[in-house]
Structures are given as structure tokens and as C-alpha cells.
Design a protein around this motif. Structure first.
Motif, short mmCIF file in Angstrom:
data_model
loop_
_atom_site.label_atom_id
_atom_site.label_comp_id
_atom_site.label_asym_id
_atom_site.label_seq_id
_atom_site.Cartn_x
_atom_site.Cartn_y
_atom_site.Cartn_z
N GLU A 148 -15.33 101.06 -17.37
CA GLU A 148 -15.29 101.02 -15.94
C GLU A 148 -16.93 100.61 -15.34
O GLU A 148 -17.25 99.81 -14.63
N MET A 149 -17.63 101.08 -16.50
CA MET A 149 -19.15 101.24 -15.83
C MET A 149 -19.67 99.63 -16.01
O MET A 149 -20.36 99.03 -15.50
N VAL A 150 -19.28 99.24 -17.56
CA VAL A 150 -19.79 98.15 -17.91
C VAL A 150 -19.12 96.62 -17.48
O VAL A 150 -19.64 95.74 -17.42
N SER A 151 -17.68 96.83 -17.27
CA SER A 151 -17.04 95.75 -16.78
C SER A 151 -16.18 95.81 -15.57
O SER A 151 -15.54 94.61 -14.92
N ARG A 152 -16.31 96.91 -15.08
CA ARG A 152 -15.46 97.01 -13.81
C ARG A 152 -13.80 96.83 -14.24
O ARG A 152 -13.14 96.28 -13.13
N CYS A 153 -13.45 96.83 -15.51
CA CYS A 153 -12.08 96.65 -15.97
C CYS A 153 -11.85 95.29 -15.80
O CYS A 153 -10.58 94.95 -15.99
N ILE A 154 -12.80 94.61 -15.58
CA ILE A 154 -12.35 92.92 -15.52
C ILE A 154 -12.18 92.28 -16.94
O ILE A 154 -13.00 92.57 -18.06
N LEU A 155 -11.38 91.78 -17.23
CA LEU A 155 -10.94 91.24 -18.53
C LEU A 155 -11.91 90.49 -19.53
O LEU A 155 -12.17 90.79 -20.76
N ASP A 156 -12.67 89.68 -18.72
CA ASP A 156 -13.70 88.78 -19.48
C ASP A 156 -15.10 89.49 -19.18
O ASP A 156 -15.93 89.05 -19.99
N GLY A 157 -15.17 90.36 -18.94
CA GLY A 157 -16.51 91.09 -18.76
C GLY A 157 -17.00 90.63 -17.10
O GLY A 157 -16.72 89.68 -16.60
N ASP A 158 -17.95 91.53 -16.91
CA ASP A 158 -18.53 91.38 -15.53
C ASP A 158 -20.27 91.18 -15.64
O ASP A 158 -20.79 92.09 -15.98
N GLY A 159 -20.44 90.00 -15.88
CA GLY A 159 -21.90 89.72 -16.21
C GLY A 159 -22.20 89.02 -17.42
O GLY A 159 -21.20 88.38 -18.18
#
Length: 421
Positions: A304-315
Motif C-alpha cells: 500500500e505504501m509503495v504502489s497504492r495497490c496499483i498493479l503496474d506500480g505507482d511511480g
């Protein structure tokens, strides 16, 4: 280190900025990000605030330097792959080398004395670095001397050398170019180099540069749905279907489970609900890490911290767990975590694969240098690397982690989606 860059203009000469703006893909990327020619251009930053070059920017710098100074005789993808392995494209990267008791710096991770040697003895004098080592933190300067070193290695002792010799010598020196110690680096280099065209597509999709493979996991940005079976193996899909939380949570959907779709966020990016994320973490831990004392909710909080649960990553970090390709490949090849293969960076956009290597990295950090480590150490090391941990500065990061962890406690609420921290 007193060097700090906020804008491209802080670390690039005006003529180089002009050349960057003339690169069509860079120009499009910058304009899409809200930049305006004639004004300062922001450097991208990772979740820890460190500046980095996007892959489009990295390729442009390599192309410009090679065309301008090396008559286009070097392979820009060689430079890009080495930059990926050495620094993750971070211009301010530094690494202390214990064996030689010296520090490499910049995108290409060069010793300042190597750059001075290339300039003084071999005539690479487009940039004057004698007595000014901080210049190697500038992307064009670092790439210039990295390319110069590669060119020198390619004709070492008057003999035309193979790509393997050059790459392995870049890592370990000419005496280690055929030694077993540099073989893993060569293998990682080949995988990273092979993945570069696909990574470029994933960074900024373009209708004119769509992936050729119909099974490419680069998620569409046009609002199209992404199906679970395109990112999850049949075995893992079966595990998910049989998981107690999912057998209940997926029941309301009328569509067949083999055609289950990921939910899309406001920006049309596929993401996991907290219930789905927790189920994947529980499956991975029970199958592969049951004796390591790893709690699934801890992995969920990190995701949750690193990707906000976004499949491809957030950033800048790919996938749910933010494990980059070079780290995953190292865990696979050298540490022995081989339940899932990682042939391309896109493999890390598969939720089970990313969760597995996130758990593997967490397990490795828990026993870093043969010592049992505290949760505070492991969490900070997960984001910054074990050599950059300063437990006196864990306060804000640890508070964020505890907040994220509370979202996955055994409560009925907050099961719909991930929160924005």
C-alpha cells in the motif's frame, strides 16, 4: 554529499537541454508532464525523493552523447542497460567499493580517478573533471565518461573485444572480465538489455508504438479492462478462487472467474482491493515463506505504501511491491528464490510474482549480514536499501507503515480498495 538537483537545468548545460527538447519522445513526455520549453524542467523523483531519469530520458542522453562524441559507434542500449544495473538511472547515486576502498558515483557509477585517467591519458576531454569529481553527478558527463571507458575496453590491448568482455570488464576490471565473479553481472545485463524496448513502451504507451506481443502485460491507459488471467497463472488463479475471502468476495460477480477483471482507479489504472491483496499475500507466505515468520499483513502494508495497490506500480518502481528488475533478478539468480521466473520487467507487474519477490527481499533484509533485524530496520531498508538505514530518522516512515498496517487488521471495514497515503 552536498550535490542536489531539483531541475534538469541544475545538472545540464543549455546546449544539452536544447538537444533534449529536440528529441521527439522526450519532448512529448515533458509536455505531457506539464513542462514548458524555456522554463525549468523538473527531474522525476522516486518515492524516497531521489531524482532519476525516465527510460526515455536515459535513452535520449545516451543517443546524444554517442552521436556527438563517438560517431555513433557505440550501442546506446549497452549504456542504458549498464545505467539500469549500476544506478537505477539515479544521477546522485553513490556506492562505496570495499575491495578498492573508493567510491563510485553518478548514473554510470564511475570512479573519479577513472574519469581523470580517461581525460588525461586518453584524450577524452569534452568535459574537464580534474579536481572536480562532482561533475560526474551530471547525467551527460557521467554518460560521456562511461561511454569513453566502454570504448577503451572494446579495444583493450589493441584487440577488438566482445560485448561480454567489455561489460564484464566494466563491472570487475579487465582482470575479472573472464572470471566467474562477473558472470552473474553479464547475465543480468543481457536480461535488462533485452527488456529495454518493452520497458520503454510501459513507461509511456503510444498508439504508434504498441507492443507487438498480444500477451504483453503493459496495461492500457485508455480505460480498457485488464483480466486476471492475463497476469496470473492458472495455478495461482485456482488458489485465489479457493481462498475463503475470494470465494465470498467474488461471488457477486456474474462473469466467469477466468474472465475476472481488475478494477480501475480514477486514472484508469488496474488495482487490487485490500481483500484481494491480502489473499495474495497469504497464499505466497503460506506456500513459500511459512517458516520465515513473515506476516502477510506486513507485505500488504508495504504494497500500500509503495504502489497504492496499483498493479503496474505507482511511480518509478514496478509492480505491487516496488521490486525493481535488477533486485528481482539478483534474488532469483544469486539468492535462490526461484518459485517464479523474471525474464522481463513486465513479469513484476504480475501480482503473485511481485508479491513473491517482495517477500523474498523482506526475508533477506530480516537477516541482513547474518543478524536478526528489527521491523523498523527492515521497513526502512525496504525503501532506501540496507546501507542507507538511519534508525534515528525512521519516525515519519514508520508512522506511515503503522497507518498502512492498521488498514489490514482483522476488521470488516476498509475492504474495498487501497487508500492514498
Amino acid at each position: 554529499m552536498g550535490v542536489s538537483f531539483k531541475y534538469w537545468d541544475d545538472c545540464v548545460d543549455p546546449k544539452d537541454m536544447e538537444a533534449m527538447w529536440k528529441e521527439p519522445e522526450v519532448r512529448t513526455e515533458w509536455i505531457d508532464a506539464g513542462e514548458t520549453q524555456g522554463q525549468k524542467v523538473h527531474l522525476s523523483r522516486d518515492p524516497d525523493g531521489q531524482p532519476y531519469l525516465t527510460q526515455i530520458e536515459m535513452k535520449a542522453v545516451a543517443d546524444i552523447v554517442i552521436h556527438r562524441h563517438f560517431d555513433s559507434k557505440l550501442d546506446p542500449e549497452m549504456i542504458c542497460a549498464i545505467a539500469e544495473l549500476e544506478s537505477d538511472r539515479q544521477p546522485l547515486a553513490i556506492r562505496y567499493e570495499k575491495k578498492i576502498k573508493d567510491t563510485t558515483i553518478g548514473i554510470m557509477q564511475l570512479l573519479p580517478k577513472t574519469a581523470e585517467w580517461l581525460s588525461g591519458e586518453h584524450g577524452y576531454q569534452s568535459y574537464q573533471v580534474q579536481g572536480i569529481p562532482d561533475l560526474l553527478f551530471r547525467p551527460f558527463v557521467s554518460v560521456y565518461f562511461g561511454a569513453a571507458y566502454l570504448e577503451w575496453l572494446s579495444n583493450f590491448e589493441g584487440k577488438e573485444r566482445s560485448e561480454e568482455f567489455v561489460v564484464r570488464a566494466y563491472k570487475g576490471g579487465t582482470k575479472k572480465a573472464t572470471h566467474k565473479s562477473t558472470l552473474p553481472y553479464w547475465k543480468r545485463y543481457l536480461s535488462v538489455k533485452e527488456s529495454l524496448p518493452y520497458r520503454k513502451i510501459c513507461d509511456r504507451p503510444s498508439p504508434s508504438k504498441a507492443p507487438k506481443s498480444p500477451t504483453s502485460p503493459c496495461s492500457p491507459r485508455s480505460g480498457s479492462y485488464v483480466y486476471w488471467d492475463s497476469r496470473v497463472s492458472p495455478e495461482d488463479m485456482e488458489e485465489m478462487s479457493n481462498h475463503p475471502a475470494m470465494s465470498k468476495g467474488w461471488a457477486p460477480f456474474k462473469e466467469k472467474r477466468e474472465k475476472m477483471r481488475f478494477a480501475l482507479d480514477g486514472e484508469k489504472r488496474p488495482y487490487l482491493s485490500r481483500a484481494e491483496l491480502k489473499a495474495i499475500a497469504e497464499i505466497i507466505v503460506s506456500k513459500y515463506f511459512s517458516t520465515r515468520g513473515i506476516k502477510p499483513v506486513v507485505l500488504c502494508a508495504l504494497a500500500e505504501m509503495v504502489s497504492r495497490c496499483i498493479l503496474d506500480g505507482d511511480g518509478s518502481r514496478p509492480g505491487l511491491m516496488g521490486i525493481d528488475y535488477s533486485t528481482a533478478f539478483w534474488l532469483y539468480m544469486e539468492v535462490g528464490y526461484r518459485a517464479y521466473r523474471v525474464d522481463y520487467v513486465e513479469d513484476l507487474t504480475k501480482p503473485f510474482v511481485s508479491m513473491y519477490f517482495g517477500a523474498a527481499y523482506y526475508a533477506w533484509l530480516s537477516e541482513y549480514e547474518g543478524r536478526e533485524r528489527t521491523p523498523q530496520f527492515v521497513v526502512q531498508a525496504y525503501f532506501a536499501g540496507p546501507k542507507k538505514v538511519n534508525l534515528q530518522e525512521t519516525g515519519p516512515l514508520w508512522l506511515k507503515f503503522e497507518q498502512a498496517l492498521s488498514n489490514f487488521e482483522e476488521r470488516a471495514r476498509d475492504q474495498e480498495s487501497c487508500s492514498i497515503l
